[in-house]
Design a protein around this motif. Sequence first.
Motif, PDB file in Angstrom:
ATOM      1  N   TRP A  87      10.326   6.467  -6.117  1.00  0.00           N
ATOM      2  CA  TRP A  87       9.131   5.982  -5.422  1.00  0.00           C
ATOM      3  C   TRP A  87       8.090   5.565  -6.464  1.00  0.00           C
ATOM      4  CZ3 TRP A  87       5.813   9.348  -1.541  1.00  0.00           C
ATOM      5  CH2 TRP A  87       4.943   8.500  -0.846  1.00  0.00           C
ATOM      6  N   PHE A  88       7.757   4.273  -6.501  1.00  0.00           N
ATOM      7  CA  PHE A  88       6.777   3.728  -7.440  1.00  0.00           C
ATOM      8  C   PHE A  88       5.510   3.367  -6.661  1.00  0.00           C
ATOM      9  CE2 PHE A  88      10.894   3.009  -9.236  1.00  0.00           C
ATOM     10  CZ  PHE A  88      10.739   3.177 -10.597  1.00  0.00           C
ATOM     11  N   ARG A  89       4.363   3.862  -7.089  1.00  0.00           N
ATOM     12  CA  ARG A  89       3.093   3.523  -6.439  1.00  0.00           C
ATOM     13  C   ARG A  89       1.948   3.927  -7.343  1.00  0.00           C
ATOM     14  NH1 ARG A  89       4.640   8.446  -5.002  1.00  0.00           N
ATOM     15  NH2 ARG A  89       3.128  10.078  -4.507  1.00  0.00           N
ATOM     16  N   GLU A  90       0.850   3.259  -7.176  1.00  0.00           N
ATOM     17  CA  GLU A  90      -0.396   3.679  -7.802  1.00  0.00           C
ATOM     18  C   GLU A  90      -0.974   4.774  -6.917  1.00  0.00           C
ATOM     19  OE1 GLU A  90      -2.837   3.813 -10.885  1.00  0.00           O
ATOM     20  OE2 GLU A  90      -1.374   2.178 -10.718  1.00  0.00           O
ATOM     21  N   PRO A  91      -1.061   6.017  -7.372  1.00  0.00           N
ATOM     22  CA  PRO A  91      -1.367   7.139  -6.469  1.00  0.00           C
ATOM     23  C   PRO A  91      -2.737   7.020  -5.821  1.00  0.00           C
ATOM     24  CG  PRO A  91      -1.483   7.831  -8.758  1.00  0.00           C
ATOM     25  CD  PRO A  91      -0.902   6.453  -8.760  1.00  0.00           C
ATOM     26  N   HIS A  92      -2.785   7.396  -4.545  1.00  0.00           N
ATOM     27  CA  HIS A  92      -4.036   7.429  -3.802  1.00  0.00           C
ATOM     28  C   HIS A  92      -4.786   8.713  -4.164  1.00  0.00           C
ATOM     29  CE1 HIS A  92      -6.821   7.483  -0.391  1.00  0.00           C
ATOM     30  NE2 HIS A  92      -6.522   6.192  -0.227  1.00  0.00           N
ATOM     31  N   VAL A 151      -6.563  10.786  -2.402  1.00  0.00           N
ATOM     32  CA  VAL A 151      -6.572  11.886  -1.430  1.00  0.00           C
ATOM     33  C   VAL A 151      -5.292  11.953  -0.604  1.00  0.00           C
ATOM     34  CG1 VAL A 151      -9.086  11.929  -1.272  1.00  0.00           C
ATOM     35  CG2 VAL A 151      -7.781  10.441   0.267  1.00  0.00           C
ATOM     36  N   ASP A 152      -4.512  10.898  -0.532  1.00  0.00           N
ATOM     37  CA  ASP A 152      -3.310  10.873   0.307  1.00  0.00           C
ATOM     38  C   ASP A 152      -2.074  10.779  -0.582  1.00  0.00           C
ATOM     39  OD1 ASP A 152      -1.394  10.642   2.201  1.00  0.00           O
ATOM     40  OD2 ASP A 152      -2.137   8.779   3.104  1.00  0.00           O
ATOM     41  N   PRO A 153      -1.316  11.865  -0.715  1.00  0.00           N
ATOM     42  CA  PRO A 153      -0.136  11.816  -1.593  1.00  0.00           C
ATOM     43  C   PRO A 153       0.984  10.946  -1.049  1.00  0.00           C
ATOM     44  CG  PRO A 153      -0.205  13.896  -0.424  1.00  0.00           C
ATOM     45  CD  PRO A 153      -1.483  13.186  -0.084  1.00  0.00           C
ATOM     46  N   PHE A 154       0.945  10.594   0.224  1.00  0.00           N
ATOM     47  CA  PHE A 154       1.996   9.786   0.815  1.00  0.00           C
ATOM     48  C   PHE A 154       1.605   8.306   0.897  1.00  0.00           C
ATOM     49  CE2 PHE A 154       2.670  14.036   2.444  1.00  0.00           C
ATOM     50  CZ  PHE A 154       4.025  14.212   2.228  1.00  0.00           C
ATOM     51  N   SER A 155       0.577   7.918   0.152  1.00  0.00           N
ATOM     52  CA  SER A 155       0.126   6.533   0.175  1.00  0.00           C
ATOM     53  C   SER A 155      -0.190   6.092  -1.244  1.00  0.00           C
ATOM     54  CB  SER A 155      -1.112   6.378   1.074  1.00  0.00           C
ATOM     55  OG  SER A 155      -1.571   5.039   1.066  1.00  0.00           O
ATOM     56  N   GLY A 156      -0.336   4.821  -1.403  1.00  0.00           N
ATOM     57  CA  GLY A 156      -0.718   4.254  -2.685  1.00  0.00           C
ATOM     58  C   GLY A 156      -1.987   3.444  -2.561  1.00  0.00           C
ATOM     59  N   VAL A 157      -2.359   2.774  -3.635  1.00  0.00           N
ATOM     60  CA  VAL A 157      -3.547   1.935  -3.673  1.00  0.00           C
ATOM     61  C   VAL A 157      -3.151   0.603  -4.285  1.00  0.00           C
ATOM     62  CG1 VAL A 157      -5.882   1.641  -4.566  1.00  0.00           C
ATOM     63  CG2 VAL A 157      -5.090   3.900  -3.902  1.00  0.00           C
ATOM     64  N   THR A 158      -3.599  -0.483  -3.673  1.00  0.00           N
ATOM     65  CA  THR A 158      -3.344  -1.815  -4.215  1.00  0.00           C
ATOM     66  C   THR A 158      -4.669  -2.517  -4.471  1.00  0.00           C
ATOM     67  OG1 THR A 158      -3.291  -2.924  -2.058  1.00  0.00           O
ATOM     68  CG2 THR A 158      -1.231  -1.939  -2.856  1.00  0.00           C
ATOM     69  N   PRO A 159      -4.700  -3.500  -5.350  1.00  0.00           N
ATOM     70  CA  PRO A 159      -5.938  -4.252  -5.583  1.00  0.00           C
ATOM     71  C   PRO A 159      -6.468  -4.937  -4.331  1.00  0.00           C
ATOM     72  CG  PRO A 159      -4.366  -4.660  -7.337  1.00  0.00           C
ATOM     73  CD  PRO A 159      -3.636  -3.896  -6.283  1.00  0.00           C
ATOM     74  N   LEU A 160      -5.571  -5.266  -3.374  1.00  0.00           N
ATOM     75  CA  LEU A 160      -6.030  -5.952  -2.168  1.00  0.00           C
ATOM     76  C   LEU A 160      -6.876  -5.049  -1.285  1.00  0.00           C
ATOM     77  CD1 LEU A 160      -2.860  -8.004  -1.172  1.00  0.00           C
ATOM     78  CD2 LEU A 160      -4.984  -8.827  -2.176  1.00  0.00           C
ATOM     79  N   LYS A 185       0.826  -1.202   0.000  1.00  0.00           N
ATOM     80  CA  LYS A 185       0.000   0.000   0.000  1.00  0.00           C
ATOM     81  C   LYS A 185       0.863   1.255   0.000  1.00  0.00           C
ATOM     82  CE  LYS A 185      -3.662   2.364   2.587  1.00  0.00           C
ATOM     83  NZ  LYS A 185      -4.453   2.643   1.375  1.00  0.00           N
ATOM     84  N   ARG A 186       2.012   1.184   0.650  1.00  0.00           N
ATOM     85  CA  ARG A 186       2.894   2.347   0.683  1.00  0.00           C
ATOM     86  C   ARG A 186       3.629   2.522  -0.638  1.00  0.00           C
ATOM     87  NH1 ARG A 186       5.708   1.155   5.040  1.00  0.00           N
ATOM     88  NH2 ARG A 186       4.138   2.068   6.421  1.00  0.00           N
ATOM     89  N   GLY A 187       3.756   1.474  -1.412  1.00  0.00           N
ATOM     90  CA  GLY A 187       4.441   1.541  -2.687  1.00  0.00           C
ATOM     91  C   GLY A 187       5.787   0.842  -2.637  1.00  0.00           C
TER      92      GLY A 187
END
Length: 780
Positions: free
Chosen positions: A182-187, A189-198, A123-125
Amino acid sequence: MEVRELVRRVLPGRSRLQRADEHKIVFAEYAAGLAAAGLSSTYRPRPWPVERAVAEAYERLVYVYKAVEAIAGNAARLPFVMKDGEDVVEDHPLYRILNKQANPIETGRQFRKRLAAQVLLSKRGAFVEVTRSRGGDVVRMDLLPPGRTFPVPGTGQDLISHYEVIRADGSRQPIPVENVRWFREPHPVDPFSGVTPLEAAGLSVELDFFSRLYNVAFLKNDARPGGVLAINGEMDPDDMDRIESKFGKGAAEAGKMTVIAGDVSYVDLATRPRDMAYETTSQTAKTEILTAFGVPESVIGYAAERTYSNADAELYAFWTITMPVMLDLLATGFDDDSSDDLLPGFDVSGVEVLQRAEKARREEARSEYDMGLITIDEYREVAGRDPIDMPRTRALWLPSGKTLVATSEADQKTLDEEAAAKVPPALQDNMAQPGDQPPGQEDAQGAGSPPDQPAEPDQPATPPQPPARKDHPARAGTARPVLRLVRPTETKQAGDRESQPDLQHRDKVEATLAAVLTATAVRLIERTASRLASPKARKGTRHWVAEYPVDTRVGTKALDAGTVVDAGRWQEEAEQAAHPVIQAAAAVAAAGLVEDLAPGVDVPLVLGPVVAGVVGMVGSAAAEQAERLRRLVVTADQAGASIDDIVQAVRDQKGALPGWADRLAVQAATAVIGGARDVAAQALAATGLVVDKEWRSRRDEQVRLTHRAADGQSQPVGEFFHVGTALLRYPGDPAGPPGEVYNCRCWAAHRCRVSGRFVAPPEGMVTRFTRADREAAAAA
């Protein structure tokens, strides 16, 4: 907790357990009781940090494992490329690291697979530490532990001050921002978090796990026995063990009866319908998990209950919807490590399913070229090739005989010069230019026939050439040239002089026609065989192989031989292939006769009717071959032959094609050369010259009796040769009977005399034509 105690806490004031038929529990009251007992009916999903995602999903649930492997594995399999426009730069440090060796313990592909998997599970990336040389080049890349790496917010305009990695001993190691990617699917509303399918499929993951756990427990005998047998009275342990030993326990004995102490009674605990909900629950959870990851079931290796088309469509959707998002996320993450003029990406040219759109575009462009809508250079641009940039490749080729149409005046001028260079030297000075007047329309002072000189009744006038249209550059200057021989002002008197065709040229025409007709017929037969084997031809017939137990495409109708063997198409393609050869042969033969008998005499030569007659004869012969092939298909189909046998029978006909083409070429060559020379002789006779013609045979064993008898027969131009009972204008006359024309190799020698004429045929000669018939034929 005792059942009575639970009910008492849930339902205060109820001192005893009432029967179900005496009191109905209201759901609102039940929910209030749960809340009073400290139990909440609202589900709050637990977070999915990367450690839990790996332990409880990736390593425990098959669908999560296969979905992550499909996306990360395919992303790692593709070569990483750095492009400068269309060129691939292979000497860039990033290219070497991500394709060869990322760090001492990981290859480039292993590194990229772990990177993609962490993006899907963390989730954090994912965090990549970049190590550079003193010169500033990237020398290695390492993945930081995603569960122990944190971005530290900055102050002011700096969103991130630095990154911190918690070591195994609990200490914190700061890493500068410029050294971390830093690689992540952007959240959202939260720029310091990501989004995962789980995060979206977490409940489905838990539901699938617990449903499987319940099913395992059910298979264990003591978790849910098939029935309970109670025995009345007390039993000593030995008797109880002896009775229980009669009944099995454990997973191997699942579903069998269990014995307990008590009154003799039996309770059936067999599986109820609600117990069968496991299958539906598992199927629903699987669908939701794979949907969250964007991976169809056939992509993970399970394609049951799917047709080939459905599985193919799922594969195409995976590579056009799911994979581009992941590949773009990975490629753009390395922008800071590539030069400004280089574009990082992945080479998907090896993915077959993604090439279908490109193939479809090329097929469409190829069909447009065949219809004359685009040029060769335009097609090459669609196909990804460099244009040739020549006048002939910038021109449009119309489908009827592949007519060349220039798209600019400069190209038209170049093409006219190329066409003039291909004309025989004896005819180059006699080709009418686009600005010239047609024959018979020159000025009175010019080198032409006087305007008051009447034309011969049997000599057709040259049709005027339409002027080129001025509104379209492609049609400018495309008027058909007219073959015209220039005559000096003083008429030259010719003595006795004989002209006969160049037999070597005739043999070349015959050989060229035979080769062209053979190749055309072979191509048409192969096309017929392909059409027979195609699904369109077999659909609705007994030749369709059923793909399902009930396949409505299997029928009883006969093969549509008329569509498979298109006689009209055979005739058209044979005429288009033979027309250039026949036209060139006619021009050379007519010009040769005029040059031999009256050099410098100006005569218009209208060879169109002769060429059209011979071309039509070739087309009719091809149509007869198509009809014979159609009857073969119909007969074989009615006899019950299989489609493979019918296709093979069609292909077997190619063995007879060379002989057919040779015979037809002999007839066509004789007809076109004889007809063209006859037109030229009549044109010379129209100027006042006396021209006679004499039948000549090859004088060998193959000459038929009637032609051997006609050898040496002489007739004035415009009269008919008497061959057997037939009247022929020249050897190979298409208007003559097949028995005297077919496979004819004779020719006509022409003689020009100053004066004198031959007398009329003797009275009483047997002929099928009257004098009126001969005059009508001569006028035609």
